[in-house]
Design an enzyme around this catalytic site. Sequence first.
Site, PDB file in Angstrom:
ATOM      1  N   CYS A   9      -1.401 -21.131 -30.371  1.00 57.33           N
ATOM      2  CA  CYS A   9      -0.899 -20.670 -28.600  1.00 57.33           C
ATOM      3  C   CYS A   9      -1.581 -19.642 -27.841  1.00 57.33           C
ATOM      4  O   CYS A   9      -1.610 -19.636 -26.791  1.00 57.33           O
ATOM      5  CB  CYS A   9       1.137 -20.502 -29.355  1.00 57.33           C
ATOM      6  SG  CYS A   9       1.448 -20.125 -27.979  1.00 57.33           S
ATOM      7  N   CYS A  10      -1.888 -18.644 -28.699  1.00 56.48           N
ATOM      8  CA  CYS A  10      -2.660 -17.692 -28.034  1.00 56.48           C
ATOM      9  C   CYS A  10      -3.658 -18.146 -27.106  1.00 56.48           C
ATOM     10  O   CYS A  10      -4.529 -17.910 -26.473  1.00 56.48           O
ATOM     11  CB  CYS A  10      -3.688 -15.795 -29.437  1.00 56.48           C
ATOM     12  SG  CYS A  10      -1.637 -15.696 -29.558  1.00 56.48           S
ATOM     13  N   CYS A  67       4.007 -11.691 -24.730  1.00 54.07           N
ATOM     14  CA  CYS A  67       5.034 -13.106 -25.358  1.00 54.07           C
ATOM     15  C   CYS A  67       6.191 -12.564 -25.109  1.00 54.07           C
ATOM     16  O   CYS A  67       6.721 -12.450 -26.055  1.00 54.07           O
ATOM     17  CB  CYS A  67       5.112 -14.218 -25.506  1.00 54.07           C
ATOM     18  SG  CYS A  67       3.099 -14.640 -24.253  1.00 54.07           S
ATOM     19  N   CYS A  70       7.273 -14.073 -28.551  1.00 55.54           N
ATOM     20  CA  CYS A  70       7.698 -12.288 -29.506  1.00 55.54           C
ATOM     21  C   CYS A  70       6.416 -10.743 -30.110  1.00 55.54           C
ATOM     22  O   CYS A  70       6.007 -10.936 -30.408  1.00 55.54           O
ATOM     23  CB  CYS A  70       5.095 -13.284 -29.728  1.00 55.54           C
ATOM     24  SG  CYS A  70       4.876 -15.120 -30.014  1.00 55.54           S
ATOM     25  N   CYS A 103      -4.203 -10.866 -29.667  1.00 45.41           N
ATOM     26  CA  CYS A 103      -3.807 -12.265 -29.712  1.00 45.41           C
ATOM     27  C   CYS A 103      -4.695 -13.072 -29.431  1.00 45.41           C
ATOM     28  O   CYS A 103      -4.851 -14.159 -30.059  1.00 45.41           O
ATOM     29  CB  CYS A 103      -3.212 -12.087 -27.789  1.00 45.41           C
ATOM     30  SG  CYS A 103      -4.477 -11.592 -27.194  1.00 45.41           S
TER      31      CYS A 103
END
Length: 253
Positions: free
Chosen positions: A128-129, A211, A214, A237
């Site tokens: 995702c990062c 984010c 998170c 990240c």
Amino acid sequence: MPLDLIQTELGRERRELTEKVEALNARFRHHSAHDVMHGALEEAGNLALVSSFGAESVVLLHMAAVVDKATPVLFIDTMMLFTETLEYQHEVSERLGLKNVHIIRADDEDIQREDPYGALRLRDMDACCNLRKTFPLQRALAGYEGWITGRKRFQSGTRATLEFFEVEDGTGRIKVNPLAHWAPQDVRAYMEENRLPRHPLVAKGYPSIGCAPCTSPVKDGEDPRAGRWRDQNKEECGIHFVDGKMVRSGEKT
């Protein structure tokens, strides 16, 4: 060009870049963060300042604005940020008179292919990062010789030996860390002395802000970054690497 000549040329460029970084570190070793910022923008090449517009970002943004309000600023909108961060980005940019802010996002096609429902983080946070931050930033940095970061030694063990200037492994770019030697009290003092606006989430217990899904509040006595990827074996990240790889908690750096 033959492969051996290409490798020789790349090796020469790497040595020259390393020598340049070593010379800059020696020159600015006992200088202030503002001196490092000014020197970087004047002497280190075509640089961009990468900012999350997080809890402490306004310090570096202010320093850059003092030197040159047209300094390129890259803001990565992961499309999962807090609403407060988006509002703060607009407020700070207006307040400081920043004239060259670029909002960076992942390509729509990449999002639709890799994470159409926004659930990738639940099964693979690193992926995702990478999708929402690392890859978009690398594309945005392609036209620059280096970038300026707000990293500081006190933030985590993976940053404990930061220098003002670094050679970014694998890209041939310079990374500049003007605040590398600052302590938390230095950040607070600078913000107070210059009457800089604070991110609204700091007062709600968020000393480090990423984010929304998170990031969680931090309790008294906890590490300031404890709320980032809480209970996960993750400290970065992915936009920052050590020896070409992301560093996990407990690994030697």
